[in-house]
Structures are given as structure tokens and as C-alpha cells.
Design a protein around this motif. Structure first.
Motif, PDB file in Angstrom:
ATOM      1  N   SER A 127       0.816  -1.225   0.000  1.00 12.54           N
ATOM      2  CA  SER A 127       0.000   0.000   0.000  1.00 12.54           C
ATOM      3  C   SER A 127       0.840   1.262   0.000  1.00 12.54           C
ATOM      4  CB  SER A 127      -0.914   0.040   1.232  1.00 12.54           C
ATOM      5  OG  SER A 127      -1.966  -0.864   1.080  1.00 12.54           O
TER       6      SER A 127
ATOM      7  N   GLU B 259       1.660   3.701  -3.182  1.00 21.66           N
ATOM      8  CA  GLU B 259       1.689   5.128  -2.861  1.00 21.66           C
ATOM      9  C   GLU B 259       2.949   5.819  -3.363  1.00 21.66           C
ATOM     10  OE1 GLU B 259       0.455   7.627   0.952  1.00 21.66           O
ATOM     11  OE2 GLU B 259       2.182   6.391   1.392  1.00 21.66           O
TER      12      GLU B 259
ATOM     13  N   HIS C  88      -9.766  -1.612   0.587  1.00 19.92           N
ATOM     14  CA  HIS C  88     -10.790  -1.115   1.509  1.00 19.92           C
ATOM     15  C   HIS C  88     -10.993   0.378   1.233  1.00 19.92           C
ATOM     16  CE1 HIS C  88     -12.490   0.436   5.250  1.00 19.92           C
ATOM     17  NE2 HIS C  88     -13.029  -0.759   5.368  1.00 19.92           N
TER      18      HIS C  88
ATOM     19  N   GLY D 127     -11.837   2.851   2.905  1.00 18.47           N
ATOM     20  CA  GLY D 127     -11.246   3.770   3.878  1.00 18.47           C
ATOM     21  C   GLY D 127      -9.730   3.796   3.763  1.00 18.47           C
ATOM     22  N   GLU D 128      -9.147   2.662   3.444  1.00 21.29           N
ATOM     23  CA  GLU D 128      -7.698   2.549   3.310  1.00 21.29           C
ATOM     24  C   GLU D 128      -7.185   3.169   2.008  1.00 21.29           C
ATOM     25  OE1 GLU D 128      -6.436   1.997   6.418  1.00 21.29           O
ATOM     26  OE2 GLU D 128      -5.002   0.663   5.427  1.00 21.29           O
TER      27      GLU D 128
ATOM     28  N   PHE E 239      -7.318   5.967   0.757  1.00 24.15           N
ATOM     29  CA  PHE E 239      -6.672   7.283   0.895  1.00 24.15           C
ATOM     30  C   PHE E 239      -5.336   7.226   1.635  1.00 24.15           C
ATOM     31  CE2 PHE E 239     -11.173   8.104   0.285  1.00 24.15           C
ATOM     32  CZ  PHE E 239     -11.125   9.007  -0.759  1.00 24.15           C
ATOM     33  N   HIS E 240      -4.981   6.051   2.103  1.00 24.17           N
ATOM     34  CA  HIS E 240      -3.747   5.937   2.887  1.00 24.17           C
ATOM     35  C   HIS E 240      -2.726   5.081   2.154  1.00 24.17           C
ATOM     36  CE1 HIS E 240      -5.581   8.173   6.079  1.00 24.17           C
ATOM     37  NE2 HIS E 240      -6.693   7.535   5.765  1.00 24.17           N
ATOM     38  N   GLY E 241      -2.555   5.368   0.888  1.00 25.68           N
ATOM     39  CA  GLY E 241      -1.578   4.671   0.054  1.00 25.68           C
ATOM     40  C   GLY E 241      -2.111   4.388  -1.337  1.00 25.68           C
ATOM     41  N   PRO E 242      -3.029   3.409  -1.440  1.00 24.55           N
ATOM     42  CA  PRO E 242      -3.443   2.941  -2.773  1.00 24.55           C
ATOM     43  C   PRO E 242      -3.909   4.019  -3.739  1.00 24.55           C
ATOM     44  CG  PRO E 242      -4.276   1.473  -1.066  1.00 24.55           C
ATOM     45  CD  PRO E 242      -3.647   2.644  -0.360  1.00 24.55           C
ATOM     46  N   PHE E 243      -4.507   5.100  -3.251  1.00 28.03           N
ATOM     47  CA  PHE E 243      -5.079   6.086  -4.185  1.00 28.03           C
ATOM     48  C   PHE E 243      -4.037   6.709  -5.111  1.00 28.03           C
ATOM     49  CE2 PHE E 243      -5.173  10.581  -2.104  1.00 28.03           C
ATOM     50  CZ  PHE E 243      -3.947  10.387  -1.527  1.00 28.03           C
ATOM     51  N   GLU E 244      -2.766   6.626  -4.729  1.00 26.12           N
ATOM     52  CA  GLU E 244      -1.735   7.225  -5.595  1.00 26.12           C
ATOM     53  C   GLU E 244      -1.567   6.488  -6.929  1.00 26.12           C
ATOM     54  OE1 GLU E 244       0.285   9.981  -5.465  1.00 26.12           O
ATOM     55  OE2 GLU E 244      -0.514  10.776  -3.594  1.00 26.12           O
TER      56      GLU E 244
ATOM     57  N   ARG F  49     -16.953   8.766  -0.206  1.00 24.22           N
ATOM     58  CA  ARG F  49     -15.711   9.546  -0.253  1.00 24.22           C
ATOM     59  C   ARG F  49     -14.771   8.987  -1.321  1.00 24.22           C
ATOM     60  NH1 ARG F  49     -10.975   9.521   4.145  1.00 24.22           N
ATOM     61  NH2 ARG F  49      -9.741  11.234   3.295  1.00 24.22           N
TER      62      ARG F  49
ATOM     63  N   PHE G 194     -13.598  10.814  -5.081  1.00 26.17           N
ATOM     64  CA  PHE G 194     -12.221  10.967  -5.519  1.00 26.17           C
ATOM     65  C   PHE G 194     -11.951  10.245  -6.839  1.00 26.17           C
ATOM     66  CE2 PHE G 194      -7.725  10.252  -5.836  1.00 26.17           C
ATOM     67  CZ  PHE G 194      -7.173  11.444  -5.392  1.00 26.17           C
TER      68      PHE G 194
END
Lengths: 324, 324
Positions: free
Chosen positions: A208, A213, B223, B225-226, B228-233, B256, B260
Motif C-alpha cells: 500500500s 503510494e 478497503h 477507507g484505506e 486514501f492511505h496509500g493505494p489512491f496514488e 468519499r 475521488f
């Protein structure tokens, strides 16, 4: 040790001891959640008190029924600025739980939201014994020793002092392998990771945070046991896998995945804890300390991949650049 | 209802009632584990008794300390032939736990290993009310009604009779969208899935079993919620995402993620439970029934993808062809 760190840890452990303990929750986001993963694993194996791990926003919205008085919620955010985690601390505290939060930043939103904030060191001058995992393990084994006193837990706490030395020597030992990994896989658009037991969080974090990221490389952290129940069908000669092999009780899962992948992928990288230098860690604690060393070793794998791809780990396209 | 099904369910529920209940474990592999996911979610929200979910081999090797007398272990294997799950049943039973196992095959290894085996129907003549999820929900809400009697749980059990009709109507309603998905994404080598709350298991199952196992398409069940804490990049105009939006408490996480992804990917597919026909399901139960309908709808998405790629869902390269 930093005297404030000692006080913060002691206050938190005392609070756990004096509550009518019902359950533990580990709550954070992304890499911070992954860092809490081995703590959850250790509790699961060592004590009967139930524990569970959640991503912060899921925790707040799901609202587990058992959360309340007697719950101990352990949170983490490096900057202390993760809004979902600060909110989770507030939410749990309102429900009557003991809230313990790790952060590098004193007086950050998470710091203020939790009843028992604990600071950890970070950066070039920090030593691992008071870094994020060092402080987390001090808390975890401190709690265990308080609620189920055992020589093993005292030894574990003692072992934390060796961490920096182990980080340094294992980074040095694996530099060439990491560089080779970076050189060989710099063109890959996708790299799967795999692990089980206490190391699953390390695979999750590498997938992740480091691959997706920071390097924009597609990935999935496959649980080594789950691999055979679906994911293994994507395996082929040109599909890269990075497998972390642990020590102790769940190693057979990693062995089985290893035996299979090596037959069908020509792009397999194995980080095997058996090759780690773990001097100063008792035999029956090695499995629990593996994820900490694996995390540092893998960070170097990511560093070398960044070096060879020319895409620094600090580059982002969305984070820090917009609201989301 | 099939009288044997009734007896099997009643025996299992009675056994849960008469044990000195300490905790629940949901244990299975791959798609069967994913099917148990919403049951774990429902328990987490409805009762204080702790529950946890494990892949079978992790469960056996990890050996959670709290497993023993007073534990109820709920397992599933379609063929009853999954060695890790049969072993998990044996292991839990030896530890003194109440073992309840779902399978389509009477007298399979899992059937024999568990103390309370429960059969479910499968195939063209089966109706959903006694299929795998129908029988699972009968057990789950039956247990809830026994340990915390509530009109809501009785209504839930009644709702199960509507499942087949809902499966049929929702499949029909989404056929065109599924076909469009198959046509549009037939050349993709990677498709990410995303969900939260009760629907995370559906995303996991779509990723592991339908995309990776059956279609050899790379994936990761992120997930929401997750994200936005890595994978979204990794998100970009040409990266495909399939987002499942649920109803109820965790929907804000899906919203949310949706807000995005739609800005940065031109290849976003949304399966939104708000568009489902859920006639006959009470308002406060809709969220819990969403994963069942989403599972059937998504199976059709996979069917259409298989049709357009010309790669049938039944093709394997390793499973059924070798020992592993």
C-alpha cells in the motif's frame, strides 16, 4: 531512555491495569495500521482477552457493539494529523474506552484526542529502541507483563534495546540483494507481495505505502494461505512476487507458497527471516520480532527500486496537493 | 423448507445456546471466507460477544489463545474438501469449541470433521433461501434471536424467503450494465475493486476468485477507507476501478472514495446498492442484505467479462490439475 517516554508508557500501562479489561482494539490507517498488525497478532497468541484491528474510518462508522468501558483502544498516526484516527480516538474516548495513541508529534490532533498519548522518536538521530515499533513493543509487552506476568515478556522488553543494532546489521547484509531487486524490477508495472502470520502487516505496508503510494506500482498483499484459494491462478513466468518468509508457527504457510511460486514464476524474490541476524533475541521471541526487521529490510528494497526507477519515494500526485 | 436443513440449523443454534458462550470464529478459505465476512460484520455490530475471521490455515497455525470451551467456530467449504478447513474444524473441535460447518456435500471431510454440519443447496434447481448465504443468514440471525431476542432478527429470517426473487430481479436490472462492463474492460490486465463495511468480502471475493482465479486479471480488493492511505496514488485516467457502494453506516466511506476516483479515473464502474431492488427487506436490515445481492450482481459482471474476453470462468491452469 527519555524520561517522558517512560512516564507516558507507565501511565498507559497503569490505565490498562486499572480498567476492568474487556477487549483491545488496534485502530489506525494505512502504514500505521500495518505497524500495529504484529501487536494484534501477539495478543491473539498470548492472551484470551479479545483484540481486533480496524482502519480508523471503518471503526468509527461500524461502531463495534463491544466498544465501551473496559475497552482499550490503541491508535497511531505519525503526524498525529490523520483526521480519521483523531476522530476514532475521540469516538472511543466518549464511549468510555481507555485510549492510547502513538505519534511523533506532541500536541497534534491525535495527541490531544487520546487520554494517553505516547511519543516516539523519528529521523536520523532517533534510535530504534524509542522509535515507533520500539515504543509499541514496549507498550505491548509491558501490558502483557502486567496482566499475565512472565519472564518471556521481560526478555522481550530487554530485546528492544538491540533493535537499532539489528536494523543496521540486517540492512547492511541485505543491501546487495535489495539493489539487485531494484535493478531487476525497475520496469515492472505490478509486483505482488505475500506473507502470513505476524508479517502480513509488513506485506500490506510494502504493497500500500511503498509500491502503490510511493512508487505507483500496482500491487496486492496476498495472504500466503489465501494464495491457493484464488490468487495463485495469476502466477506465470513473468509475474513478480515478493515473498516474506517468517519464523515460527505460521512459517509452513510461507513455505507452501514458496514451493509453488518458485515453480511457475521466474520473478520471485524471497526475503527470508531465517537469513536475518537476530542476535540478542530469544529463540521463542524471534517470530514476534521478525516483522520489525523485515520492515526495515523491505524499506531498503523500496529505496533501491526508487533509485533505479528514478522515481523518488517522496513524490506524490494527490497527497499533500489537494483536499480529499 | 427441507426438513433436514431445519433440523441441522436448530441443532446448531441449540448448541450455541447451551454452551457457555465466549467468542465466535469464522473460518474458511478464499470465496467461502469472503461469504462469511458479512456474518462477522453483523455480529460485530449487533452483539458484544467477540468474533473474528480467519483464513483456515492461519487459524490453525496461529492458534488463537482464546479458542477453547465456549468458542463457536463457524466454517464453510463448498465441496467440503478444502483440507485446511477440514483441519481447522478438527483442530477447533479438539480444543472443545462448538463447530458448525456449511457445505454443499454431505459426508465430505469437512462435514465429518465438524460436530454440527449444515447442508446448503446449489445449482440450477436450488433456491436462494436454502443456498449458501440463505442458510448462513438463517444461522446468524437464528443465533442472534436466541441470545438477544429481537423482532428485527425475526424479520431478517423472514426476509430470507425473498432472496431468490431479489436475485432474479436485480440480475435482470443489471444485465445491460454488466454487459457494458464486459465489453469495455475485456482488454484490461488489471482491475481494482473497492468496498467497505459489510461489502468488503464481496470485493475480496470478486478480486480473488472472479478476477484473479477465473479470469487471470490482476487485482487488489482495496478497503474504501484505506484507499486514501496509500493505494489512491496509483489512480490515473486509465486505471480501472470497480466500486461497490453499500447502504447504511459505512456508506460515507464509499461515497468519499467515489468522489475521488471519479475525478481521476476514466474507467470507474460503480455498483450502487441504492439502485438495487430490495422489496421485502426492512429498512434497518437493508445494509446487511446488500452483500448478498451485490454478490449475485457482480457474478453477472464476471460472466459478461468472461463472455467478451472468451476466457470461460471454468478455466484453470493450476487448480484441479496438480497437487499443491
Amino acid at each position: 531512555m527519555n524520561q517522558e517516554h517512560v512516564t507516558q508508557l507507565n501511565d498507559a500501562i497503569r490505565a490498562v491495569k486499572s480498567t476492568d479489561l474487556k477487549n483491545f482494539y488496534f485502530v489506525a490507517c494505512g502504514g500505521s495500521m500495518a505497524n500495529l498488525y504484529p501487536a494484534h497478532y501477539i495478543f491473539d497468541r498470548e492472551i484470551e482477552t479479545p483484540s481486533a484491528i480496524y482502519s480508523s474510518n471503518e471503526f468509527v462508522h461500524r461502531e463495534p457493539k463491544a466498544l465501551g468501558k473496559g475497552s482499550v483502544v490503541i491508535l497511531c498516526s505519525h503526524s498525529g494529523n490523520t483526521p480519521e484516527t483523531a476522530k476514532a480516538a475521540e469516538f472511543a474516548r466518549k464511549k468510555g474506552a481507555v485510549t492510547i495513541a502513538f505519534s511523533n508529534v506532541v500536541d497534534s490532533p491525535l495527541w490531544k484526542a487520546a487520554e494517553f498519548p505516547i511519543h516516539y522518536d523519528y529521523g536520523v538521530e532517533a534510535t530504534a529502541k524509542e522509535g515507533n515499533s520500539g515504543m509499541l513493543y514496549r507498550l505491548i509487552f509491558g501490558i502483557l507483563n502486567e496482566i499475565a506476568a512472565n519472564e518471556k515478556y521481560e526478555k522481550a522488553i530487554g530485546s528492544i534495546d538491540n533493535l537499532q543494532k539489528l536494523y543496521d546489521v540486517n540492512k547492511e547484509m541485505t543491501f546487495d540483494a535489495a539493489d539487485e531487486f531494484g535493478k531487476k524490477y525497475k520496469r515492472e508495472k505490478l509486483i505482488y507481495t505475500m506473507a502470513s502470520g505476524p508479517n502480513y502487516g509488513v506485506a500490506y505496508s510494502f504493497t500500500s505505502c511503498l509500491l502503490m503510494e510511493m512508487l505507483w506500482i500496482n500491487s496486492n498483499a496476498i495472504h500466503a494461505g489465501e494464495y491457493f484459494h484464488g490468487p495463485f491462478e495469476v502466477t506465470d513466468f513473468d509475474v513478480p512476487f515478493l515473498l516474506i518468509k517468517g519464523l515460527g508457527e505460521t512459517r509452513p504457510l510461507d513455505e507452501r507458497a514458496h514451493d509453488f511460486v518458485k515453480k511457475f514464476s521466474e520473478k520471485l524474490t524471497v526475503v527470508d527471516a531465517k537469513d536475518f541476524n537476530m542476535d540478542g533475541i530469544d529463540e521463542d521471541l524471534k517470530s514476534y520480532f521478525t516483522p520489525l526487521i523485515a520492515g526495515v529490510v523491505l524499506r531498503q528494497y523500496a529505496d533501491r527500486l526508487a533509485e533505479h526507477t528514478g522515481h523518488p519515494l517522496s513524490v506524490r500526485r494527490y497527497m499533500w496537493k489537494m483536499e480529499y
